[in-house]
Design an enzyme around this catalytic site. Sequence first.
Site, PDB file in Angstrom:
ATOM      1  N   PHE A 143       3.293   7.101   1.192  1.00  0.00           N
ATOM      2  CA  PHE A 143       4.319   7.788   0.411  1.00  0.00           C
ATOM      3  C   PHE A 143       3.743   8.615  -0.736  1.00  0.00           C
ATOM      4  O   PHE A 143       4.467   9.283  -1.454  1.00  0.00           O
ATOM      5  CB  PHE A 143       5.296   6.748  -0.153  1.00  0.00           C
ATOM      6  CG  PHE A 143       5.731   5.746   0.875  1.00  0.00           C
ATOM      7  CD1 PHE A 143       6.601   6.105   1.892  1.00  0.00           C
ATOM      8  CD2 PHE A 143       5.247   4.452   0.854  1.00  0.00           C
ATOM      9  CE1 PHE A 143       6.987   5.193   2.863  1.00  0.00           C
ATOM     10  CE2 PHE A 143       5.631   3.525   1.815  1.00  0.00           C
ATOM     11  CZ  PHE A 143       6.498   3.901   2.821  1.00  0.00           C
TER      12      PHE A 143
ATOM     13  N   ASN B 143       5.003   0.631  -7.137  1.00  0.00           N
ATOM     14  CA  ASN B 143       4.637   1.582  -6.098  1.00  0.00           C
ATOM     15  C   ASN B 143       4.664   2.998  -6.663  1.00  0.00           C
ATOM     16  O   ASN B 143       4.889   3.202  -7.862  1.00  0.00           O
ATOM     17  CB  ASN B 143       5.569   1.451  -4.887  1.00  0.00           C
ATOM     18  CG  ASN B 143       4.808   1.612  -3.568  1.00  0.00           C
ATOM     19  OD1 ASN B 143       4.382   2.708  -3.227  1.00  0.00           O
ATOM     20  ND2 ASN B 143       4.624   0.506  -2.847  1.00  0.00           N
TER      21      ASN B 143
ATOM     22  N   PRO C 212       0.822  -1.217   0.000  1.00  0.00           N
ATOM     23  CA  PRO C 212       0.000   0.000   0.000  1.00  0.00           C
ATOM     24  C   PRO C 212       0.851   1.260   0.000  1.00  0.00           C
ATOM     25  O   PRO C 212       1.744   1.428   0.830  1.00  0.00           O
ATOM     26  CB  PRO C 212      -0.817  -0.145   1.284  1.00  0.00           C
ATOM     27  CG  PRO C 212      -0.990  -1.624   1.427  1.00  0.00           C
ATOM     28  CD  PRO C 212       0.323  -2.206   0.973  1.00  0.00           C
ATOM     29  N   CYS C 213       0.551   2.130  -0.957  1.00  0.00           N
ATOM     30  CA  CYS C 213       1.430   3.272  -1.211  1.00  0.00           C
ATOM     31  C   CYS C 213       0.976   4.553  -0.517  1.00  0.00           C
ATOM     32  O   CYS C 213       1.642   5.583  -0.626  1.00  0.00           O
ATOM     33  CB  CYS C 213       1.512   3.527  -2.714  1.00  0.00           C
ATOM     34  SG  CYS C 213      -0.084   3.839  -3.506  1.00  0.00           S
ATOM     35  N   GLN C 214      -0.142   4.522   0.205  1.00  0.00           N
ATOM     36  CA  GLN C 214      -0.674   5.749   0.799  1.00  0.00           C
ATOM     37  C   GLN C 214       0.326   6.505   1.673  1.00  0.00           C
ATOM     38  O   GLN C 214       0.335   7.745   1.654  1.00  0.00           O
ATOM     39  CB  GLN C 214      -1.945   5.440   1.606  1.00  0.00           C
ATOM     40  CG  GLN C 214      -3.124   4.995   0.770  1.00  0.00           C
ATOM     41  CD  GLN C 214      -3.160   3.499   0.566  1.00  0.00           C
ATOM     42  OE1 GLN C 214      -2.159   2.819   0.732  1.00  0.00           O
ATOM     43  NE2 GLN C 214      -4.314   2.974   0.199  1.00  0.00           N
TER      44      GLN C 214
END
Length: 355
Positions: free
Chosen positions: A83, A122, A79-81
């Site tokens: 960054f 990502n 999960p990229c939230q």
Amino acid sequence: MKINAVDLFCGVGGLTCGVQQAGINVIAGYDIDPRSQFAYEFNNNARFILKDIKKIDSKEITNLFPDDTDIKILMGCAPCQPFSTYSHKYKNNENTLQKMDLLDYFGKQIEYVQPDIVSMENVPQMVNEKVFDKFIQILNDNNYLIDYKVVFAPDYGVPQKRKRLLLLASKLGEIKLIPAQFNKDNYPTLRDTIGNLPKLKAGDTDLNDPLHRSRNISELNMKRIKQSKPGGTWRDWDEELLLEAGSVYGRLEWDKPANTITTQFPGIGNGRFGHPDQDRALSLREGAMLQTFPRDYLFTQPELGGNYPIAQVALQIGNAVPPKLGEVIGNSILKHLEKIKWVLKKLTCKLPMVQ
């Protein structure tokens, strides 16, 4: 050659879908959201495993691979939230902090499984984070050759102005992402992707496709979208419609790629997601197709019809890896393996015969 993959953080299956389209078998996907299971299993020939990556033991993933597997692939998009530039203001909230170390756990599974090939996708900002440096170090320490780059999604057939970090690593030899397949003269556009979908009014659902559903908008926002021009801004509005702090309202343009499809795409004021000529924001089906999901990809059980939360499905679509990028990853892996086979064959031909 039997090639099998496992998908970590699989969500509704964007990465799995794309990799399977390239011709690579995916055994299973892991995710902690039970709401993703239907879409993942219904649309993909793979098993959904509801489990937190932090609770996967050292042997579990290895035991998923059949004994006759020649090439093991471990792939995923943590999960990229934490960054992402879109969620920077939430960087210190509890939910975000809990996701900061997920790439570390991805690295731990690489150490356990020792797959032949690793793939990671990502946000571009990831390359500036210490957790990414640590991930690269794990790959180096375990004898992987690595290639990573930030790509502009339209270069690879995704009709939205999205930039993503793609990483490939192999124990078998040098591995590279395949070259770009499109350029600014032939990027896929909104018209190419959703131009043939039935017309829809704000708040309506298409009778033949429950996912072709548009969120209703207020009377004030209806006035705003009627005055919005494709590619324009709030400056196109009458003065009484203006907001104090400006806005991100606007319509998309037919003959260009869309803006990045975020989890907020069903709203007209959340990133210029207004339809080019219909007075509404994008429908869920349109957002999914701009993410390059197949037109018939289901995200909810058919018996629900249009009775499901728009925000939930938008979250799943916006957080997904675009299947087209998954296909690019899959094709890059297959090209790498073909090269390895050719090199091995050539070396074998040159080896002296043992007396």
